[in-house]
Scaffold this motif. Structure first.
Motif, PDB file in Angstrom:
ATOM      1  N   THR A 121      77.274  47.935  76.059  1.00  0.00           N
ATOM      2  CA  THR A 121      78.072  47.064  75.197  1.00  0.00           C
ATOM      3  C   THR A 121      77.674  47.208  73.738  1.00  0.00           C
ATOM      4  O   THR A 121      78.076  46.434  72.901  1.00  0.00           O
ATOM      5  N   GLU A 127      85.412  44.508  69.760  1.00  0.00           N
ATOM      6  CA  GLU A 127      86.247  44.123  70.901  1.00  0.00           C
ATOM      7  C   GLU A 127      85.510  43.176  71.841  1.00  0.00           C
ATOM      8  O   GLU A 127      86.073  42.188  72.332  1.00  0.00           O
ATOM      9  N   GLU A 128      84.250  43.463  72.074  1.00  0.00           N
ATOM     10  CA  GLU A 128      83.465  42.670  73.010  1.00  0.00           C
ATOM     11  C   GLU A 128      83.256  41.246  72.500  1.00  0.00           C
ATOM     12  O   GLU A 128      83.421  40.273  73.241  1.00  0.00           O
ATOM     13  N   ASP A 179      84.565  37.779  74.125  1.00  0.00           N
ATOM     14  CA  ASP A 179      83.648  36.709  74.492  1.00  0.00           C
ATOM     15  C   ASP A 179      84.134  35.364  73.954  1.00  0.00           C
ATOM     16  O   ASP A 179      84.127  34.349  74.660  1.00  0.00           O
ATOM     17  N   SER A 204      88.480  48.895  76.338  1.00  0.00           N
ATOM     18  CA  SER A 204      87.107  48.544  75.997  1.00  0.00           C
ATOM     19  C   SER A 204      86.423  47.689  77.053  1.00  0.00           C
ATOM     20  O   SER A 204      85.226  47.826  77.292  1.00  0.00           O
ATOM     21  N   LEU A 205      87.179  46.785  77.689  1.00  0.00           N
ATOM     22  CA  LEU A 205      86.572  45.748  78.526  1.00  0.00           C
ATOM     23  C   LEU A 205      86.859  45.893  80.015  1.00  0.00           C
ATOM     24  O   LEU A 205      86.289  45.152  80.817  1.00  0.00           O
ATOM     25  N   ALA A 264      73.839  42.095  73.633  1.00  0.00           N
ATOM     26  CA  ALA A 264      75.053  41.626  72.987  1.00  0.00           C
ATOM     27  C   ALA A 264      75.022  41.955  71.508  1.00  0.00           C
ATOM     28  O   ALA A 264      73.983  41.930  70.862  1.00  0.00           O
ATOM     29  N   ARG A 275      75.369  37.926  80.220  1.00  0.00           N
ATOM     30  CA  ARG A 275      76.126  39.109  79.825  1.00  0.00           C
ATOM     31  C   ARG A 275      76.867  39.697  81.026  1.00  0.00           C
ATOM     32  O   ARG A 275      78.008  40.129  80.898  1.00  0.00           O
ATOM     33  N   ALA A 299      80.880  40.019  81.306  1.00  0.00           N
ATOM     34  CA  ALA A 299      81.586  41.280  81.549  1.00  0.00           C
ATOM     35  C   ALA A 299      82.698  41.081  82.574  1.00  0.00           C
ATOM     36  O   ALA A 299      83.826  41.579  82.406  1.00  0.00           O
ATOM     37  N   ASN A 316      85.443  38.796  80.904  1.00  0.00           N
ATOM     38  CA  ASN A 316      86.262  39.517  79.926  1.00  0.00           C
ATOM     39  C   ASN A 316      87.267  40.445  80.601  1.00  0.00           C
ATOM     40  O   ASN A 316      88.401  40.597  80.137  1.00  0.00           O
TER      41      ASN A 316
END
Length: 405
Positions: free
Chosen positions: A6, A57-58, A62, A147-148, A195, A340, A344, A347
């Motif tokens: 990530t 993106e992450e 979130d 991305s996710l 993160a 996290r 994941a 998301n």
């Protein structure tokens, strides 16, 4: 099992921006973000992830997942959270005011008698504004999925979430899916990297967050009691709107039954006036909660201007207080490895929820034939390969809708 990367933990936080800059960016969005809450997420991603790069993106996903769990207007709360991360409390307030002000002012003016809904707007223009939302949400789904939701594990969660929401739509289903995806990610997901840091501002302290949570509950339970003891119509209206904003999950259209119970049943406005205001809100950019400005004017209080302001603050206050309550703890929580892993999974599920919303209501509402489909494809081409600003694509879509109808 391969590590899900990530991104490394940056040595320094991203540069801080001023509350004034946050206000201007959200004011632009408040003037151009047509299409409802799902489309707002796409507009936010285009602006703050793709163009300004305030978030990756992450980090964006979130915050979106967090806001999906909170009662209140999810897209507006996402904006408040972004503003808080970038410019502290002033940034959160600037994001709220900038995004809400245009539609709230227009709705207040309409409530004074200029119009009562979309019937005075050209039907083709309204159709074009709905079509542009298809392009915006489609790009958000594509980009976030890349991305996710990579790999069989996260991609499977996204696909399963899409299918479940299409088969059983509703706020309760969405919350259950997010919880299940979080548990699956926590128990079965691959290990994750650190993160990324998204906060450019220290924001507010944990003590202030707890104080916000206390105020949230004091108003929720204290306003009905105060209205009963004081017999003041302003307090009763404020309490009913506050309760509606505090108890709704998902925001947007989901709040309508609660609002109707809070303002029509007690006699603040007629059912006809409520329906007319809802019709007007459909043609507005920005949050559907701006219907509160219409309600405040139409409620017949001694000062309709202060009534509109009171109503807007009452409906949005719960969502703002909850964002302020949880955000001081959020950065620390999202750094913990088990959290996290859960995020994941959540998301990936969020990608699935957006994909389901892209189909219904965004696509089913806007696309009725080949002409609308071609217009949506043209909007997508302008938005993504050509990188035309969203406001320019909105104007193109409004003209295109008028032309094809």
């Amino acid at each position: 099992m391969n590590e899900l990367r990530t991104g490394p933990l940056p040595s320094e936080p991203p540069p801080e921006v001023s509350a004034g800059r946050v206000f201007l960016e959200f004011l632009k969005l408040g003037l151009t973000s047509f299409g409802g809450p799902v489309a707002h997420i796409g507009y936010f991603r285009d602006r703050f992830v793709r163009r300004l790069r305030w978030l990756d993106e992450e980090a964006f996903a979130d915050l979106l997942a967090l806001c999906q769990f909170l009662p209140g207007p999810a897209s507006s709360q996402l904006g408040m959270a972004i503003g808080l991360e970038k410019a502290g409390l002033g940034g959160a307030l600037a994001a709220f005011v900038g995004f809400t002000l245009p539609s709230a002012l227009i709705m207040a003016v309409l409530a004074f008698g200029f119009a009562a809904g979309g019937d005075r707007l050209d039907a083709g223009v309204l159709s074009g504004l709905a079509v542009v939302a298809v392009a915006v949400v489609a790009e958000a789904v594509r980009g976030m999925a890349m991305s996710l939701a990579r790999g069989w594990w996260l991609g499977g969660i996204a696909v399963a979430a899409t299918i479940l929401v299409v088969l059983s739509p509703g706020g309760a289903t969405q919350i259950a899916i997010l919880l299940a995806a979080g548990l699956a990610g926590y128990a079965l997901g691959p290990s994750v990297g650190a993160a990324t840091v998204v906060a450019a501002h220290p924001g507010i302290s944990r003590g202030a967050g707890l104080a916000s949570l206390l105020v949230f509950f004091l108003l929720l339970f204290g306003l009905p009691l105060a209205a009963h003891l004081a017999s003041q119509p302003e307090l009763a209206l404020f309490g009913g709107l506050y309760r509606s904003g505090a108890l709704v999950f998902g925001g947007g259209h989901v709040v309508l039954p609660l609002l109707q119970d809070a303002v029509v049943a007690p006699g603040f406005i007629s059912d006809r006036a409520f329906v007319a205001g809802y019709g007007a809100a459909q043609a507005m950019p920005g949050p559907l909660f701006s219907l509160s400005a219409w309600i405040g004017v139409a409620a017949g209080l001694p000062d309709p201007v202060s009534g509109a302001l009171l109503a807007v603050l009452a409906l949005f206050a719960p969502g703002l207080l909850l964002v302020l309550a949880v955000m001081p703890f959020w950065q620390s929580l999202r750094r913990i490895a088990p959290v996290r892993r859960a995020l994941a999974g959540i998301n990936a599920a969020v990608v699935g929820l957006l994909a389901a919303a892209l189909y219904d209501p965004v696509f089913t509402t806007a696309i009725h034939g080949m002409r609308e489909l071609l217009l949506a494809l043209a909007c997508y081409a302008l938005l993504v390969p050509a990188r035309i600003p969203a406001w320019g694509v909105v104007l193109f879509a409004a003209f295109g809708g008028w032309w094809i109808h």
